[in-house]
Scaffold this motif. Structure first.
Motif, mmCIF file in Angstrom:
data_model
loop_
_atom_site.group_PDB
_atom_site.id
_atom_site.type_symbol
_atom_site.label_atom_id
_atom_site.label_comp_id
_atom_site.label_asym_id
_atom_site.label_seq_id
_atom_site.Cartn_x
_atom_site.Cartn_y
_atom_site.Cartn_z
ATOM 1 N N GLU A 191 0.857 -1.233 -0.071
ATOM 2 C CA GLU A 191 -0.144 0.094 -0.077
ATOM 3 C C GLU A 191 0.785 1.456 -0.054
ATOM 4 O OE1 GLU A 191 -2.391 -0.401 3.501
ATOM 5 O OE2 GLU A 191 -3.709 -2.142 2.582
ATOM 6 N N SER A 230 -13.029 -2.909 -8.350
ATOM 7 C CA SER A 230 -12.596 -1.647 -7.948
ATOM 8 C C SER A 230 -13.139 -0.932 -9.194
ATOM 9 C CB SER A 230 -11.055 -1.457 -7.837
ATOM 10 O OG SER A 230 -10.724 -0.060 -8.019
ATOM 11 N N GLY A 378 -13.403 -5.574 4.949
ATOM 12 C CA GLY A 378 -12.688 -4.239 4.107
ATOM 13 C C GLY A 378 -13.634 -3.900 3.341
ATOM 14 N N TYR A 379 -14.692 -4.367 2.613
ATOM 15 C CA TYR A 379 -15.613 -3.739 1.998
ATOM 16 C C TYR A 379 -16.612 -2.898 2.951
ATOM 17 C CZ TYR A 379 -19.621 -2.763 -1.348
ATOM 18 O OH TYR A 379 -20.500 -2.088 -2.067
ATOM 19 N N GLU A 382 -15.374 0.393 4.029
ATOM 20 C CA GLU A 382 -15.218 1.475 3.100
ATOM 21 C C GLU A 382 -16.732 1.861 2.736
ATOM 22 O OE1 GLU A 382 -12.825 3.068 1.996
ATOM 23 O OE2 GLU A 382 -11.309 1.783 2.887
ATOM 24 N N ASN A 383 -17.843 0.973 2.866
ATOM 25 C CA ASN A 383 -19.154 1.199 2.602
ATOM 26 C C ASN A 383 -20.105 0.771 3.808
ATOM 27 O OD1 ASN A 383 -19.010 1.361 -0.387
ATOM 28 N ND2 ASN A 383 -17.927 -0.361 0.189
ATOM 29 N N PRO A 452 -9.885 -4.169 9.364
ATOM 30 C CA PRO A 452 -10.448 -3.027 8.555
ATOM 31 C C PRO A 452 -11.038 -1.802 9.492
ATOM 32 C CG PRO A 452 -10.825 -4.930 7.509
ATOM 33 C CD PRO A 452 -10.276 -5.626 8.833
ATOM 34 N N LYS A 456 -9.730 2.293 9.930
ATOM 35 C CA LYS A 456 -10.564 3.577 10.029
ATOM 36 C C LYS A 456 -10.557 4.055 11.373
ATOM 37 C CE LYS A 456 -12.134 3.302 5.877
ATOM 38 N NZ LYS A 456 -11.885 4.212 4.722
#
Length: 546
Positions: A191, A230, A378-379, A382-383, A452, A456
């Motif tokens: 990353e 993505s 992880g998804y 992000e959402n 994840p 955040k």
């Protein structure tokens, strides 16, 4: 007489109230329910619970039906599902990774000496005489006053970095000693290389600091990998994310005029600066792509006072599906990994529904594709269904062994936040003590579904009874753990054997983490990160927008 009758009625009322309390909350967590879930999910019917397989709809139906029966709401606008877009990438490597050096060409054979992959949605990618820069451990860590890229422009170039972080093998006064920080994880290094604009990043593998032998890296060579889909096709990722063996690195460094051990010491130094290796790299990757969808399963209990704030429980439902037969068995059932934790979570949800409704909301999240790299969690991160700056904490577990009750509660990633103190208080009520991960160098803290959330800024607990089973004592328990990792983990033998399994430890942990969640859900406090945690700054920025 009347007084006696009144006294009797009062006693009956008090007894009834006590019975009501007894039948609520923690006491609703039952062995038979946990066993039912484990036995069902680990049965051959679900064929190892592989995401996007024919078995996924069966898993989703079972979990959503259980959540509905418990009384949870569908957390995603009434639905129990959150779709997770998945990208399958199959890559083929060039036979060799070549380096032109001052003393001639160094060629490393694929799989045996180098491995590479890419998330980029490009059919063909190549390195052609790419400049090579040695970037230490590939770390930018302001809280440790560390920048391995200081003064170097690595855009479009190839970087070589060491695995783990500079603390490994040193005293605890730099980074965290043998306890791996996030900066030591290979995922972070790729990353950070991408953020710096590098075209290729190769990590030097060493078994000790990596936590696993080269064979693990090799087995992940030319295979199909799952990533989150993505929209931009991962255009900002490196074209090559790979590894080279220690022996290959030794040859490369020597060809460029450097000694491996001396470079290692230079990289560990607090005043390390990156430099060109006087080599040019060449290689090629060709890839094919396939898109699909898997699902997270999500149930909700709305809070009464602060419903917009949430405590999240996580456990991954997926396992490895049908694979290479071992002694004639090709179904990787995943009883401990992770039917155990899904059962743990469902019974905690049942406990909350049987008691008084909490002040904050509770989200029970069974995520997909953990085995492929924390894709479902992880998804979600992000959402999210609740903003991360409204997410109080994440409580996660994974791989619970069926060997009865435990005297310990082993915390993987101990010392990051105030949640450790809360857990210790509740563990003490069960007569248990807090223990730290016996192998912190393996970076297990960064390899399960709470992570994840942490990225955040959400404080998390990843803990379970682990190192001292009541029936066996510490020494024997550690032997059983070692045997598990060698002979059961990620093998078809990870099945539920009712005649020898003892799920009392699972029941014990479910009660413990119900009580931890209960305190968080009926509080207005926000658990804080400890000074020195690499995730503290993220949370502080997040809460400014609270």
């Amino acid at each position: 007489m009347r007084k006696n009758i009144l006294l009797l009625l009062v006693l009956i009322f008090i007894f009834a109230c006590k019975q009501e309390v007894k039948n609520n909350g923690e006491s609703a967590i039952l062995y038979k329910n946990i066993e039912k879930h484990v036995a069902e999910l680990a049965s051959d019917k679900y064929k190892g619970r592989a995401p996007m397989s024919d078995a996924e709809p069966l898993v989703l139906d079972y979990l959503s039906t259980q959540m509905k029966q418990i009384g949870l709401e569908g957390a995603n606008k009434g639905s129990y599902f959150q779709e997770v877009p998945i990208l399958n990438i199959t890559s083929k490597l060039s036979d060799a990774l070549d380096f032109d050096t001052p003393t001639g060409k160094q060629s490393f054979n694929k799989l045996n000496e180098y491995v590479a992959f890419s998330q980029k949605v490009e059919e063909e990618m190549s390195l052609q005489n790419s400049e090579v820069i040695f970037a230490g451990f590939g770390i930018t860590a302001p809280e440790f006053d560390r920048d391995d890229f200081a003064g170097a422009d690595v855009k479009g170039k190839t970087i070589i970095v060491f695995v783990n972080d500079p603390g490994y093998g040193t005293s605890d006064d730099y980074f965290k000693g043998n306890t791996m920080t996030y900066y030591g994880r290979w995922t972070y290094k790729f990353e950070e290389a991408a953020r710096r604009g590098a075209k290729a990043c190769f990590i030097v593998h060493e078994t000790g600091p990596a936590g696993y032998p080269w064979g693990v890296v090799r087995n992940n060579g030319e295979t199909t990998k799952l990533f989150l889909d993505s929209e931009d096709g991962y255009k900002d990722r490196c074209s090559f994310e790979g590894w080279i063996t220690k022996e290959s690195a030794e040859k490369l460094f020597k060809a460029c005029g450097y000694n491996f051990d001396e470079l290692k010491q230079k990289a560990i130094s607090k005043d390390f600066k990156p430099f060109e290796l006087n080599a040019k790299a060449s290689a090629k990757i060709t890839s094919t792509f396939k898109k699909g969808t898997s699902k997270n399963v999500c149930g909700l209990i709305k809070g009464t006072t602060n419903p917009e704030e949430v405590v999240v429980y996580t456990a991954h439902w997926d396992h490895l599906g049908v694979g290479t037969p071992v002694n004639g068995d090709s179904i990787y059932n995943g009883a401990t990994d992770n039917a155990s934790a899904v059962s743990w979570m469902l019974e905690i949800a049942r406990a909350f529904k049987s008691g008084k409704q909490p002040e904050r909301s509770l989200l029970f999240l069974a995520v997909t594709s953990e085995e492929s790299g924390l894709l479902g969690s992880g998804y979600y991160a992000e959402n999210p269904l609740f903003p991360m700056n409204k997410t109080v904490a994440c409580i996660n577990t994974d791989v619970i062994l069926f060997i009865g009750k435990f005297k310990d509660v082993t915390v993987t990633g101990y010392g990051h936040s105030e949640l450790d103190n809360l857990l210790a208080e509740e563990a003490k009520k069960q007569g248990r003590y807090i223990a730290q991960d016996p192998n912190p160098e393996n970076g297990m803290f960064f390899r399960s579904d709470h992570f994840p959330f942490m990225k955040k800024g959400v404080p998390a607990i990843f803990a379970k009874g682990y190192i001292e089973a009541e029936n066996y004592g510490k020494e024997k328990t550690l032997e059983l753990i070692s045997d598990y990792w060698e002979n059961t983990y990620h093998k078809p033998t990870d099945e539920y054997y009712a005649d020898i399994a003892d799920l009392n430890g699972l029941v014990q942990d479910a009660k413990l983490f119900y009580n931890v969640g209960l305190r968080l859900a009926n509080s207005v406090a926000w658990p804080r990160w400890n000074n020195g945690s690499e995730f503290k700054a993220v949370r502080e920025r997040s809460l400014k927008h609270h």
